[in-house]
Design a protein around this motif. Structure first.
Motif, PDB file in Angstrom:
ATOM      1  N   VAL A 120       0.858  -1.186   0.000  1.00 19.38           N
ATOM      2  CA  VAL A 120       0.000   0.000   0.000  1.00 19.38           C
ATOM      3  C   VAL A 120       0.897   1.240   0.000  1.00 19.38           C
ATOM      4  CG1 VAL A 120      -1.693   1.315   1.328  1.00 19.38           C
ATOM      5  CG2 VAL A 120      -1.840  -1.168   1.265  1.00 19.38           C
ATOM      6  N   LEU A 121       0.627   2.162  -0.928  1.00 24.43           N
ATOM      7  CA  LEU A 121       1.330   3.445  -0.920  1.00 24.43           C
ATOM      8  C   LEU A 121       0.486   4.421  -0.117  1.00 24.43           C
ATOM      9  CD1 LEU A 121       2.463   3.817  -4.646  1.00 24.43           C
ATOM     10  CD2 LEU A 121       3.651   2.723  -2.730  1.00 24.43           C
ATOM     11  N   THR A 122       1.045   4.896   0.973  1.00 23.75           N
ATOM     12  CA  THR A 122       0.322   5.834   1.822  1.00 23.75           C
ATOM     13  C   THR A 122       0.683   7.266   1.448  1.00 23.75           C
ATOM     14  OG1 THR A 122       2.062   5.918   3.491  1.00 23.75           O
ATOM     15  CG2 THR A 122       0.355   4.203   3.751  1.00 23.75           C
ATOM     16  N   ARG A 123      -0.070   8.160   2.014  1.00 23.00           N
ATOM     17  CA  ARG A 123       0.188   9.593   1.829  1.00 23.00           C
ATOM     18  C   ARG A 123       1.614   9.930   2.256  1.00 23.00           C
ATOM     19  NH1 ARG A 123       0.064  14.759   3.782  1.00 23.00           N
ATOM     20  NH2 ARG A 123      -1.682  16.096   3.352  1.00 23.00           N
ATOM     21  N   ASN A 124       2.065   9.383   3.372  1.00 25.03           N
ATOM     22  CA  ASN A 124       3.412   9.655   3.879  1.00 25.03           C
ATOM     23  C   ASN A 124       4.497   9.149   2.945  1.00 25.03           C
ATOM     24  OD1 ASN A 124       2.457  10.939   6.177  1.00 25.03           O
ATOM     25  ND2 ASN A 124       2.452   9.063   7.377  1.00 25.03           N
TER      26      ASN A 124
END
Length: 170
Positions: A88-92
């Motif tokens: 998962v690519l998160t905002r951070n």
């Protein structure tokens, strides 16, 4: 279900990487995406020389760089950006790589595009590889994060030329 942000941060090395970027006086010495590539995160090198790309590795990299929308390229770049390897690519994680783009824009005296504006275009708090594979603009996500020339070409494209089918030179 996606893990909460605090758990996610503990598993990955995002905090340590951000601290390194903050402590370094010259941000140009922090080569975020290059470090990930040469750490062989997205793909193990075939070269017998440690830390060096072989011909096959270089060709794979160049093909991935030129067409970020192909399935192998999406998988390659997704692994680079997914700092904690959870799929998962998160905002951070995305913002971590985008910070270098902001710095480049400032150095080139271009008006910076804020990350919050980018997130509005992506329209998600996190992105999976499956999400990217189903998106028409999938390759642009990676250009936004670490290829300033292609990002600027994307930002300044003419919607009327796109609609009429005229090819935009890059």
């Amino acid at each position: 279900m996606v893990a909460s942000y605090p758990q996610e941060l503990k598993r990955g090395n995002l905090i340590a990487a951000m601290q390194h970027a903050d402590e370094e006086e010259d941000i140009n010495k922090v080569l975020r995406i290059v470090d990930r590539i040469f750490s062989q995160v997205p793909r193990k090198f075939t070269s017998k020389v440690e830390g060096k790309m072989g011909y096959e590795d270089f060709v794979y990299f160049i093909l991935s760089e030129e067409d970020k929308s192909s399935e192998p390229s999406l998988e390659y770049w997704f692994k680079c950006i997914d700092l904690d390897g959870n799929g998962v690519l998160t905002r951070n994680e995305m913002q971590f790589f985008y910070e270098e783009q902001l710095h480049r824009m400032e150095c080139m005296a271009q008006e910076p595009v804020l990350f919050e504006d980018i997130l509005c275009q992506i329209n998600e708090c996190y992105v999976t590889l499956h999400d990217l594979k189903g998106s028409k603009l999938s390759g642009s996500v990676f250009n936004i994060l670490f290829n300033l020339n292609k990002f600027m070409a994307f930002e300044t494209r003419d919607p009327f030329l796109i609609k009429s089918g005229t090819r935009i030179p890059t």
